[in-house]
Design an enzyme around this catalytic site. Structure first.
Site, PDB file in Angstrom:
ATOM      1  CG  HIS A   1     -40.824 -25.225  18.158  1.00  0.00           C
ATOM      2  ND1 HIS A   1     -40.597 -25.013  19.598  1.00  0.00           N
ATOM      3  CD2 HIS A   1     -39.393 -25.843  17.974  1.00  0.00           C
ATOM      4  CE1 HIS A   1     -39.564 -25.626  20.195  1.00  0.00           C
ATOM      5  NE2 HIS A   1     -38.951 -26.022  19.087  1.00  0.00           N
TER       6      HIS A   1
ATOM      7  CD  GLU B   1     -40.375 -29.166  13.930  1.00  0.00           C
ATOM      8  OE1 GLU B   1     -39.871 -30.038  14.490  1.00  0.00           O
ATOM      9  OE2 GLU B   1     -40.025 -28.129  13.884  1.00  0.00           O
TER      10      GLU B   1
ATOM     11  NE  ARG C   1     -33.042 -23.877  23.805  1.00  0.00           N
ATOM     12  CZ  ARG C   1     -33.780 -24.247  22.561  1.00  0.00           C
ATOM     13  NH1 ARG C   1     -34.644 -23.147  22.222  1.00  0.00           N
ATOM     14  NH2 ARG C   1     -33.582 -25.077  22.049  1.00  0.00           N
TER      15      ARG C   1
ATOM     16  N   GLY D   1     -41.651 -34.679  21.093  1.00  0.00           N
ATOM     17  CA  GLY D   1     -41.202 -35.816  22.147  1.00  0.00           C
ATOM     18  C   GLY D   1     -41.940 -36.040  23.393  1.00  0.00           C
ATOM     19  CB  VAL D   2     -42.279 -33.922  26.419  1.00  0.00           C
ATOM     20  CG1 VAL D   2     -42.851 -33.899  27.563  1.00  0.00           C
ATOM     21  CG2 VAL D   2     -40.510 -33.927  26.668  1.00  0.00           C
ATOM     22  N   GLY D   3     -44.813 -33.978  24.593  1.00  0.00           N
ATOM     23  CA  GLY D   3     -45.962 -33.890  24.295  1.00  0.00           C
ATOM     24  C   GLY D   3     -46.596 -35.038  23.628  1.00  0.00           C
ATOM     25  CD  GLU D   4     -44.998 -36.208  18.618  1.00  0.00           C
ATOM     26  OE1 GLU D   4     -44.923 -37.451  18.470  1.00  0.00           O
ATOM     27  OE2 GLU D   4     -44.773 -35.282  18.249  1.00  0.00           O
TER      28      GLU D   4
ATOM     29  N   GLY E   1     -40.742 -30.546  23.178  1.00  0.00           N
ATOM     30  CA  GLY E   1     -39.619 -31.554  22.788  1.00  0.00           C
ATOM     31  C   GLY E   1     -38.366 -31.035  23.685  1.00  0.00           C
TER      32      GLY E   1
ATOM     33  CE  LYS F   1     -33.114 -34.214  15.102  1.00  0.00           C
ATOM     34  NZ  LYS F   1     -34.044 -33.326  15.918  1.00  0.00           N
TER      35      LYS F   1
ATOM     36  CG  ASN G   1     -33.148 -29.525  11.643  1.00  0.00           C
ATOM     37  OD1 ASN G   1     -32.426 -28.566  12.178  1.00  0.00           O
ATOM     38  ND2 ASN G   1     -34.222 -29.950  12.690  1.00  0.00           N
TER      39      ASN G   1
ATOM     40  NE  ARG H   1     -36.116 -26.206  12.810  1.00  0.00           N
ATOM     41  CZ  ARG H   1     -35.735 -26.343  14.210  1.00  0.00           C
ATOM     42  NH1 ARG H   1     -34.880 -27.013  14.307  1.00  0.00           N
ATOM     43  NH2 ARG H   1     -36.412 -25.637  14.981  1.00  0.00           N
TER      44      ARG H   1
ATOM     45  CG  PHE I   1     -39.795 -34.859  30.414  1.00  0.00           C
ATOM     46  CD1 PHE I   1     -39.037 -34.143  29.901  1.00  0.00           C
ATOM     47  CD2 PHE I   1     -40.718 -34.590  31.084  1.00  0.00           C
ATOM     48  CE1 PHE I   1     -38.948 -33.083  29.905  1.00  0.00           C
ATOM     49  CE2 PHE I   1     -40.666 -33.096  31.452  1.00  0.00           C
ATOM     50  CZ  PHE I   1     -39.960 -32.122  30.625  1.00  0.00           C
ATOM     51  NE  ARG I   2     -37.697 -41.672  27.302  1.00  0.00           N
ATOM     52  CZ  ARG I   2     -37.186 -41.721  25.839  1.00  0.00           C
ATOM     53  NH1 ARG I   2     -37.668 -42.643  25.088  1.00  0.00           N
ATOM     54  NH2 ARG I   2     -36.331 -40.972  25.617  1.00  0.00           N
TER      55      ARG I   2
HETATM   56  P1  ADP Z   1     -36.050 -32.028  19.677  1.00  0.00           P
HETATM   57  O1  ADP Z   1     -36.573 -32.045  18.478  1.00  0.00           O
HETATM   58  O2  ADP Z   1     -36.570 -30.753  20.444  1.00  0.00           O
HETATM   59  O3  ADP Z   1     -34.806 -32.346  20.100  1.00  0.00           O
HETATM   60  P2  ADP Z   1     -37.873 -34.233  20.523  1.00  0.00           P
HETATM   61  O4  ADP Z   1     -39.313 -33.510  19.955  1.00  0.00           O
HETATM   62  O5  ADP Z   1     -37.701 -35.424  19.842  1.00  0.00           O
HETATM   63  O6  ADP Z   1     -36.868 -32.986  20.972  1.00  0.00           O
HETATM   64  O7  ADP Z   1     -38.184 -34.457  21.984  1.00  0.00           O
HETATM   65  C1  ADP Z   1     -37.206 -34.843  22.877  1.00  0.00           C
HETATM   66  C2  ADP Z   1     -37.645 -34.951  24.294  1.00  0.00           C
HETATM   67  O8  ADP Z   1     -38.916 -35.998  24.120  1.00  0.00           O
HETATM   68  C3  ADP Z   1     -36.784 -35.748  25.430  1.00  0.00           C
HETATM   69  O9  ADP Z   1     -36.651 -34.432  26.495  1.00  0.00           O
HETATM   70  C4  ADP Z   1     -37.286 -36.636  25.749  1.00  0.00           C
HETATM   71  O10 ADP Z   1     -37.158 -37.028  27.234  1.00  0.00           O
HETATM   72  C5  ADP Z   1     -38.607 -36.828  25.477  1.00  0.00           C
HETATM   73  N1  ADP Z   1     -39.233 -38.130  25.103  1.00  0.00           N
HETATM   74  C6  ADP Z   1     -39.117 -39.004  24.104  1.00  0.00           C
HETATM   75  N2  ADP Z   1     -39.815 -40.035  24.313  1.00  0.00           N
HETATM   76  C7  ADP Z   1     -40.388 -39.918  25.390  1.00  0.00           C
HETATM   77  C8  ADP Z   1     -41.584 -40.869  26.275  1.00  0.00           C
HETATM   78  N3  ADP Z   1     -41.487 -42.221  25.863  1.00  0.00           N
HETATM   79  N4  ADP Z   1     -41.727 -40.387  27.356  1.00  0.00           N
HETATM   80  C9  ADP Z   1     -41.345 -39.246  27.985  1.00  0.00           C
HETATM   81  N5  ADP Z   1     -40.709 -38.441  27.312  1.00  0.00           N
HETATM   82  C10 ADP Z   1     -40.125 -38.719  26.160  1.00  0.00           C
END
Ligand code: ADP
Length: 371
Positions: free
Chosen positions: A153, A357, A214, A303-306, A183, A14, A7, A64, A256-257
């Site tokens: 996505h 992915e 964005r 990342g955020v959703g999980e 993410g 990546k 990617n 990708r 987000f943390r």
């Molecule tokens: P991408 O692949 O689009 O670069 P990711 O799916 O890796 O992004 O998501 C990155 C986002 O996930 C970042 O905004 C980060 O703040 C958030 N994130 C990662 N771990 C956590 C966590 N434990 N709690 C809250 N947000 C998190």
């Protein structure tokens, strides 16, 4: 069937080597601050060697590719002609397609004996119903310039919706789903019976949800206004909307943390950023519920959703009259696997499913090789 998945983004590459059938990851990593793709790929190959992965064992390299334009959506073996076409799509995805082309070019030089396969992020949304895909603009202009909603996505939305059906042990074609890929980039999709019927990203990955940097949706009048009144160039506006907007533009933070910490410490900018983010997310959830009529399952991923239980709670709180009820204990459990977070009695099941992915790309490559 080991596949190297690459990617190549605007500042990082990546990589991951996976067995397509078992899904086992043999090696993965990221090369950051990339300015020279040739050097970056040599770094990738050194890492593979160090991890004991031999390029002789690979059956393909999966790339990708963000934008496939109107013509390309099925995974395809890359030849010079396809690479040139992907390059020509740069104006549609100026931040994404050019680095992918550079990555593909270098990878083909380093591994000339292997098939290199493009897997397009737009594929899953190629068959959106016209009512969702078309913008309400001058039809001739739209046709001449191939303006439509492409969606992005797609590899993740497809994979996660299939995993949700497996998790529920229900046929994919029986389910109405909403997938929230949150993410750095963020997008939502409405999926009826396995087929996407709408998605939040559009001609480019800028539309829709509020993202890390964005803006997502905005009045197109803002662009004309900034051009006329503020004297900003197209490039200035593009950079602002892609890199200095979203949660970062409002709150000065993309992680987000950190954002939550600042909200807790009473930072008004951080609070506003979070509130705008949640407001937009809820708007899309409501819109997709109306399009689908009912949702059997809503799934959070990326990342955020999980990881972010607060975002999930605030996105879905107060929706019991729409059939959505979270179980707060399940929602806040720090698990990392696919799991249900809705209450037993909730008519809509809410899931968290880690996206993958790379695995989806590896499997798409294996399918191409198997014809
Ligand atoms: P991408 O692949 O689009 O670069 P990711 O799916 O890796 O992004 O998501 C990155 C986002 O996930 C970042 O905004 C980060 O703040 C958030 N994130 C990662 N771990 C956590 C966590 N434990 N709690 C809250 N947000 C998190």
């Amino acid at each position: 069937m080991s596949v190297l998945v690459l990617n190549s983004g605007s500042s990082s590459v990546k990589y991951q080597v996976l067995e397509a059938d078992s899904g086992r990851s043999l090696c993965s990593g990221i090369v950051e601050r990339v300015t020279d793709y040739s050097a970056a790929l040599r770094e990738v190959f050194d890492a593979l060697t160090a991890a004991g992965v031999h390029t002789d064992d690979l059956v393909a390299v999966g790339h990708r590719v963000v934008h496939g334009g109107r013509r390309f959506y099925q995974p395809a073996v890359i030849d010079d002609e396809l690479l040139a076409k992907i390059d020509e799509l740069a104006p549609l995805a100026p931040l994404h397609n050019p680095p992918a082309v550079l990555g593909i070019r270098e990878a083909r030089k380093l591994l000339p004996g292997l098939p290199h396969i493009a897997v397009f992020d737009t594929a899953f949304f190629h068959d959106l119903p016209a009512a969702a895909a078309e913008y309400a603009i001058d039809r001739e202009v739209a046709e001449r310039w191939h303006i439509r909603r492409y969606g992005f996505h797609g590899t993740s939305h497809r994979y996660v919706s299939e995993q949700a059906a497996l998790f529920l042990d229900a046929p994919l074609d029986s389910l109405n789903q909403i997938v929230l890929h949150l993410g750095n980039g963020a997008s939502a999709s409405a999926i009826a019976g396995g087929r996407a019927i709408d998605t939040s990203m559009g001609l480019t990955p800028m539309e829709g949800l509020v993202m890390g940097t964005r803006s997502g949706d905005l009045d197109p009048g803002i662009i004309m206004y900034l051009w006329r009144a503020a004297g900003m160039t197209v490039e200035d506006i593009e950079t602002m909307l892609n890199r200095r907007s979203g949660v970062y533009g409002l709150g000065g933070e993309t992680d987000f943390r950190e954002l939550h910490k600042r909200v807790d410490a009473g930072d008004d900018d951080a609070r506003l950023a979070y509130e705008v983010y949640i407001h937009r997310l809820r708007k899309y959830i409501g819109a997709y519920l109306a399009l689908l009529g009912r949702a059997d399952v809503i799934t959070f991923t990326a990342g955020v959703g999980e990881n972010d239980a607060l975002v999930r709670r605030d996105a879905l709180t107060g929706l019991s009259s729409l059939g959505i009820e979270l179980d707060e204990t399940l929602n806040s459990a720090p698990e990392r696997v696919a799991r249900r977070i809705s209450a037993d009695k909730s008519p809509t099941t809410v899931l968290v499913i880690p996206t993958n992915e790379e695995l989806a790309i590896a499997r798409a490559c294996a399918a191409v090789l198997e014809g």
